[in-house]
Structures are given as structure tokens and as C-alpha cells.
Design an enzyme around this catalytic site. Structure first.
Site, PDB file in Angstrom:
ATOM      1  N   GLU A  22       7.121  -3.091  -3.637  1.00 18.88           N
ATOM      2  CA  GLU A  22       7.976  -2.650  -2.543  1.00 18.88           C
ATOM      3  C   GLU A  22       9.457  -2.602  -2.906  1.00 18.88           C
ATOM      4  OE1 GLU A  22       5.068  -4.262   1.046  1.00 18.88           O
ATOM      5  OE2 GLU A  22       6.699  -5.557   0.342  1.00 18.88           O
ATOM      6  N   ASP A  44      -2.540   1.054   5.211  1.00 18.47           N
ATOM      7  CA  ASP A  44      -3.889   0.939   5.761  1.00 18.47           C
ATOM      8  C   ASP A  44      -3.814   1.051   7.278  1.00 18.47           C
ATOM      9  OD1 ASP A  44      -3.963  -2.136   6.872  1.00 18.47           O
ATOM     10  OD2 ASP A  44      -2.722  -1.948   5.083  1.00 18.47           O
TER      11      ASP A  44
END
EC number: 3.2.2.9
Length: 231
Positions: A12, A198
Site C-alpha cells: 500500500e 474484495d
């Protein structure tokens, strides 16, 4: 203007770190802080570690030692809203805890005693994100509530429980409310930018492994655009 950007995982923060110039790296309490410049703007990039305790500890160090003017929390999340798909981006309007329950003492579900039930993101930072989102092309960008807890949301029963507690929840993850709570305590404006790796409860762990890199890229693309815009 000093801009702090916080991501929990290496995936990230790695793109943004590679874009910084004149960098200086420090490790404090096992948290990695990289100071540098992007497009002439001073940036402090924090890799916080996963979960609320890591996020709260490292954000406290960040705000106390580096004293940024604004905080952007970036990375991946699980989608909760029916309109969302993997790769979409959620801009926080507010952030809440989804695993705090002191309702026996008349607090709202998710509210830490003597603190707000919801931490409101800064309007100017939200606007900067929205303005730059239009340049991302095919990626859907929405704004709404993000909720945080120390659990990965793969259990359909847990997902249903959380949906029952929050009417209009867009995404869940594991750090943002801690970042928001500390930012609130330090009176520092913040916003959360999360791309979906997700959809909560739908084979989430498989999707997360497959799409984390894509989600990280999407959220970083928007954050980099925001940094250039923020004054």
C-alpha cells in the site's frame, strides 16, 4: 503544507515511496517513516502495520514528531455497498469503529466512550479527492462511511451483523478509525481513500490475495493526484 500519507502494508505504500525525492527514512517502534517531496510538496509516508493498535500508535508518533498539516489514510478495503466492485475507490465522509460496543451505557454502537460516534473527514480533502477522481477514467469512485475493526470480513454471518448495525456502509478495513480517532484528538484534518480488494463475505480472502496490488495502485493513483492539488 506538510502532507502525511498512511498505509498499513508494504503493497500500500511502495508506489508512493518510489515517487518521493530527497527521502529520509526512520524506523520508530517498528514503524517506517519516509520523509520526502513529491511535485514540490513535503510528504511524510508512514507504513503503520496492520490493525487498530498499530495504526493508533504509529499515527500518534507521526502527528507528535512530524506535525503534518493533513492526514490521508490509503490502501485496500472490503466492499460493503451493493453498488461496489473490486477496484472501485471509496472516499470517506466519516469513519466509525464496527467492533466497539458500549451500548449498555447508552453510547451508539461503535462509539468509544466520551468520543464521537463518527469521525468526520475534512470537507476540503474530500473535495480534492472528488475533483481528482474525475481524471481516473474507468474507475468508479464513491464517497461514504468506512468502518474499522480488528478482523478480516470473510464470515457471512459477521458481515450480516455489521450490515444490521450501519445503514449505509460502503467499506470495511482494519486501520482507518484508529487513524481518524488520533487525528481528531490532535485536531488534524484527515480523509481516508480506500480501493476495494474484495467484497466482504464473498470468498474475500481469495479476492484479497488476487487484487491487493490492483487496489493499492488505484488508491495510490488518486492520492498522488490529491497531493498535487492540496495547498
Amino acid at each position: 503544507m506538510k502532507i502525511a500519507v498512511i498505509g498499513a502494508m508494504e503493497e500500500e505504500v511502495t508506489i508512493l515511496r518510489s515517487k518521493l525525492e530527497q527521502t529520509n527514512r526512520e524506523v520508530i517502534a517498528n514503524c517506517e517513516f519516509t520523509s520526502g517531496f513529491y511535485e514540490g510538496k513535503e510528504v511524510v509516508l508512514l507504513k503503520s502495520g496492520i490493525g487498530k493498535v498499530n495504526a493508533a500508535m504509529s499515527t500518534t508518533i507521526l502527528l507528535d514528531r512530524f506535525k503534518p498539516d493533513v492526514v490521508i489514510n490509503t490502501g485496500s478495503a472490503g466492499g460493503f455497498h451493493h453498488s461496489l466492485n473490486v477496484g472501485d475507490i471509496v472516499i470517506s465522509t466519516e469513519v466509525r469503529h464496527h467492533d466497539v460496543d458500549v451500548t449498555a451505557f447508552d453510547y451508539e454502537y461503535g462509539q468509544v466512550p466520551n468520543l464521537p460516534a463518527a469521525y468526520k473527514a475534512d470537507n476540503a480533502l474530500i473535495q480534492a479527492a472528488e475533483d481528482e477522481a474525475s481524471e481516473l477514467g474507468h474507475i468508479q469512485v464513491v464517497k461514504g462511511t468506512i468502518a474499522t475493526g480488528d478482523s478480516f470480513m470473510s464470515d457471512p454471518d459477521r458481515v450480516a451483523f455489521i450490515r444490521g448495525k450501519f445503514e449505509d456502509l460502503y467499506a470495511v478495513e482494519m486501520e482507518a478509525a484508529a487513524v481518524a480517532q488520533v487525528s481528531y484528538q490532535f485536531n488534524t484534518p484527515f480523509v481516508v481513500i480506500r480501493a476495494l480488494s474484495d467484497i466482504a463475505g464473498k470468498e474475500s480472502e481469495i479476492s484479497f490475495d488476487q487484487f491487493l496490488e490492483q487496489a493499492a495502485k488505484h488508491s495510490t493513483d488518486l492520492v498522488l493526484r490529491m497531493i498535487k492539488r492540496i495547498n
